[in-house]
Design a protein around this motif. Structure first.
Motif, mmCIF file in Angstrom:
data_model
loop_
_atom_site.group_PDB
_atom_site.id
_atom_site.type_symbol
_atom_site.label_atom_id
_atom_site.label_comp_id
_atom_site.label_asym_id
_atom_site.label_seq_id
_atom_site.Cartn_x
_atom_site.Cartn_y
_atom_site.Cartn_z
ATOM 1 N N GLU A 18 0.818 -1.209 0.000
ATOM 2 C CA GLU A 18 0.000 0.000 0.000
ATOM 3 C C GLU A 18 0.855 1.264 0.000
ATOM 4 O OE1 GLU A 18 -2.489 -0.886 3.395
ATOM 5 O OE2 GLU A 18 -3.959 -1.838 2.076
ATOM 6 N N GLY A 19 1.984 1.216 -0.732
ATOM 7 C CA GLY A 19 2.833 2.384 -0.915
ATOM 8 C C GLY A 19 3.762 2.726 0.236
ATOM 9 N N ARG A 20 3.804 1.885 1.256
ATOM 10 C CA ARG A 20 4.712 2.159 2.379
ATOM 11 C C ARG A 20 6.174 2.067 1.956
ATOM 12 N NH1 ARG A 20 0.737 -0.825 4.834
ATOM 13 N NH2 ARG A 20 1.986 -2.698 4.806
ATOM 14 N N LEU A 21 6.438 1.329 0.897
ATOM 15 C CA LEU A 21 7.771 1.240 0.299
ATOM 16 C C LEU A 21 7.668 1.715 -1.140
ATOM 17 C CD1 LEU A 21 8.749 -2.353 1.462
ATOM 18 C CD2 LEU A 21 9.812 -0.247 2.244
ATOM 19 N N THR A 22 8.649 2.466 -1.584
ATOM 20 C CA THR A 22 8.655 2.890 -2.980
ATOM 21 C C THR A 22 9.360 1.825 -3.818
ATOM 22 O OG1 THR A 22 10.782 4.046 -2.856
ATOM 23 C CG2 THR A 22 8.789 5.318 -2.282
ATOM 24 N N PRO A 23 9.055 1.771 -5.099
ATOM 25 C CA PRO A 23 9.779 0.829 -5.962
ATOM 26 C C PRO A 23 11.293 1.065 -5.926
ATOM 27 C CG PRO A 23 7.827 1.608 -7.082
ATOM 28 C CD PRO A 23 7.955 2.420 -5.814
ATOM 29 N N GLU A 24 11.709 2.312 -5.800
ATOM 30 C CA GLU A 24 13.141 2.620 -5.754
ATOM 31 C C GLU A 24 13.794 2.030 -4.511
ATOM 32 O OE1 GLU A 24 10.694 4.929 -6.316
ATOM 33 O OE2 GLU A 24 11.042 5.041 -8.483
ATOM 34 N N GLU A 25 13.111 2.102 -3.362
ATOM 35 C CA GLU A 25 13.647 1.504 -2.128
ATOM 36 C C GLU A 25 13.800 -0.001 -2.291
ATOM 37 O OE1 GLU A 25 11.965 4.122 1.559
ATOM 38 O OE2 GLU A 25 10.448 3.053 0.369
ATOM 39 N N ILE A 26 12.841 -0.599 -2.947
ATOM 40 C CA ILE A 26 12.850 -2.050 -3.130
ATOM 41 C C ILE A 26 13.937 -2.453 -4.118
ATOM 42 C CG2 ILE A 26 11.473 -4.006 -3.942
ATOM 43 C CD1 ILE A 26 8.988 -2.193 -2.993
ATOM 44 N N LEU A 27 14.055 -1.716 -5.214
ATOM 45 C CA LEU A 27 15.068 -2.039 -6.236
ATOM 46 C C LEU A 27 16.488 -2.014 -5.674
ATOM 47 C CD1 LEU A 27 13.640 -0.154 -9.316
ATOM 48 C CD2 LEU A 27 14.148 -2.600 -9.200
ATOM 49 N N GLY A 28 16.744 -1.136 -4.725
ATOM 50 C CA GLY A 28 18.088 -1.017 -4.159
ATOM 51 C C GLY A 28 18.337 -1.921 -2.974
ATOM 52 N N SER A 29 17.427 -2.830 -2.697
ATOM 53 C CA SER A 29 17.510 -3.647 -1.495
ATOM 54 C C SER A 29 17.963 -5.071 -1.796
ATOM 55 C CB SER A 29 16.139 -3.704 -0.835
ATOM 56 O OG SER A 29 16.128 -4.669 0.165
ATOM 57 N N ASP A 30 18.758 -5.607 -0.876
ATOM 58 C CA ASP A 30 19.086 -7.034 -0.959
ATOM 59 C C ASP A 30 18.815 -7.726 0.375
ATOM 60 O OD1 ASP A 30 21.155 -6.026 0.527
ATOM 61 O OD2 ASP A 30 22.746 -6.867 -0.708
ATOM 62 N N ILE A 31 18.118 -7.035 1.284
ATOM 63 C CA ILE A 31 17.747 -7.639 2.560
ATOM 64 C C ILE A 31 16.416 -8.365 2.405
ATOM 65 C CG2 ILE A 31 19.034 -5.939 3.921
ATOM 66 C CD1 ILE A 31 16.408 -4.508 4.511
ATOM 67 N N SER A 32 16.043 -9.080 3.438
ATOM 68 C CA SER A 32 14.805 -9.858 3.351
ATOM 69 C C SER A 32 13.604 -8.934 3.187
ATOM 70 C CB SER A 32 14.627 -10.725 4.596
ATOM 71 O OG SER A 32 14.284 -9.923 5.711
ATOM 72 N N LEU A 33 12.563 -9.465 2.582
ATOM 73 C CA LEU A 33 11.342 -8.699 2.409
ATOM 74 C C LEU A 33 10.755 -8.313 3.762
ATOM 75 C CD1 LEU A 33 9.644 -10.571 -0.578
ATOM 76 C CD2 LEU A 33 10.985 -8.459 -0.639
ATOM 77 N N SER A 34 10.823 -9.211 4.720
ATOM 78 C CA SER A 34 10.283 -8.883 6.046
ATOM 79 C C SER A 34 11.104 -7.779 6.710
ATOM 80 C CB SER A 34 10.203 -10.122 6.936
ATOM 81 O OG SER A 34 11.481 -10.665 7.169
ATOM 82 N N ALA A 35 12.414 -7.773 6.511
ATOM 83 C CA ALA A 35 13.244 -6.697 7.063
ATOM 84 C C ALA A 35 12.924 -5.354 6.412
ATOM 85 C CB ALA A 35 14.724 -7.025 6.902
ATOM 86 N N LEU A 36 12.459 -5.401 5.175
ATOM 87 C CA LEU A 36 12.027 -4.181 4.500
ATOM 88 C C LEU A 36 10.706 -3.660 5.065
ATOM 89 C CD1 LEU A 36 12.675 -4.839 0.712
ATOM 90 C CD2 LEU A 36 13.608 -2.970 2.069
ATOM 91 N N GLY A 37 9.989 -4.533 5.750
ATOM 92 C CA GLY A 37 8.692 -4.144 6.289
ATOM 93 C C GLY A 37 7.518 -4.733 5.536
ATOM 94 N N VAL A 38 7.790 -5.707 4.681
ATOM 95 C CA VAL A 38 6.720 -6.361 3.931
ATOM 96 C C VAL A 38 6.029 -7.354 4.876
ATOM 97 C CG1 VAL A 38 6.152 -7.775 1.933
ATOM 98 C CG2 VAL A 38 8.005 -6.099 1.783
ATOM 99 N N THR A 39 4.765 -7.118 5.151
ATOM 100 C CA THR A 39 4.012 -7.960 6.076
ATOM 101 C C THR A 39 3.572 -9.257 5.394
ATOM 102 O OG1 THR A 39 1.879 -7.005 5.471
ATOM 103 C CG2 THR A 39 3.123 -5.903 7.250
ATOM 104 N N SER A 40 3.112 -10.187 6.202
ATOM 105 C CA SER A 40 2.637 -11.456 5.636
ATOM 106 C C SER A 40 1.418 -11.230 4.743
ATOM 107 C CB SER A 40 2.322 -12.462 6.742
ATOM 108 O OG SER A 40 1.382 -11.931 7.651
ATOM 109 N N LEU A 41 0.559 -10.289 5.094
ATOM 110 C CA LEU A 41 -0.586 -9.972 4.247
ATOM 111 C C LEU A 41 -0.118 -9.391 2.910
ATOM 112 C CD1 LEU A 41 -3.599 -9.750 3.729
ATOM 113 C CD2 LEU A 41 -3.589 -7.568 4.955
ATOM 114 N N ALA A 42 0.880 -8.530 2.951
ATOM 115 C CA ALA A 42 1.425 -7.958 1.716
ATOM 116 C C ALA A 42 2.057 -9.044 0.853
ATOM 117 C CB ALA A 42 2.437 -6.863 2.030
#
Length: 93
Positions: A18-42
């Motif tokens: 729901e936009g809590r993370l931008t695509p740019e933040e995600i593209l530059g990431s190599d940490i776990s999705l959960s560490a990024l803040g991606v919930t189980s529902l997401a």
């Protein structure tokens, strides 16, 4: 020209969150999705979106290690798409 796979999936993750993370933040990431803040529902929303958009099945059985990080997810979907192309080529012969 089509959008690169990683960019598409980063957008899908952003939408699933729901936009809590931008695509740019995600593209530059190599940490776990959960560490990024991606919930189980997401994650469930993301899986639905990826399956629908790319017509692949993301198996949640076993470890589902492809959900450990953004690069692993992109690599997994890329491999699924590549194997589908190989099967389609073989069928057309």
């Amino acid at each position: 020209m089509t959008e690169p796979l990683a960019t598409r999936i980063a957008g899908m993750i952003s939408t699933a969150c729901e936009g809590r993370l931008t695509p740019e933040e995600i593209l530059g990431s190599d940490i776990s999705l959960s560490a990024l803040g991606v919930t189980s529902l997401a994650v469930l929303r993301l899986i639905d979106a990826v399956e629908e958009r790319f017509d692949v099945l993301l198996d949640l059985g076993g470890s589902a290690a492809y959900l450990d990080s953004f690069p692993l997810l992109v690599g997994y979907v890329d491999a699924m798409l590549a194997s589908r192309v190989v099967v389609e080529i073989a069928r057309s012969r």
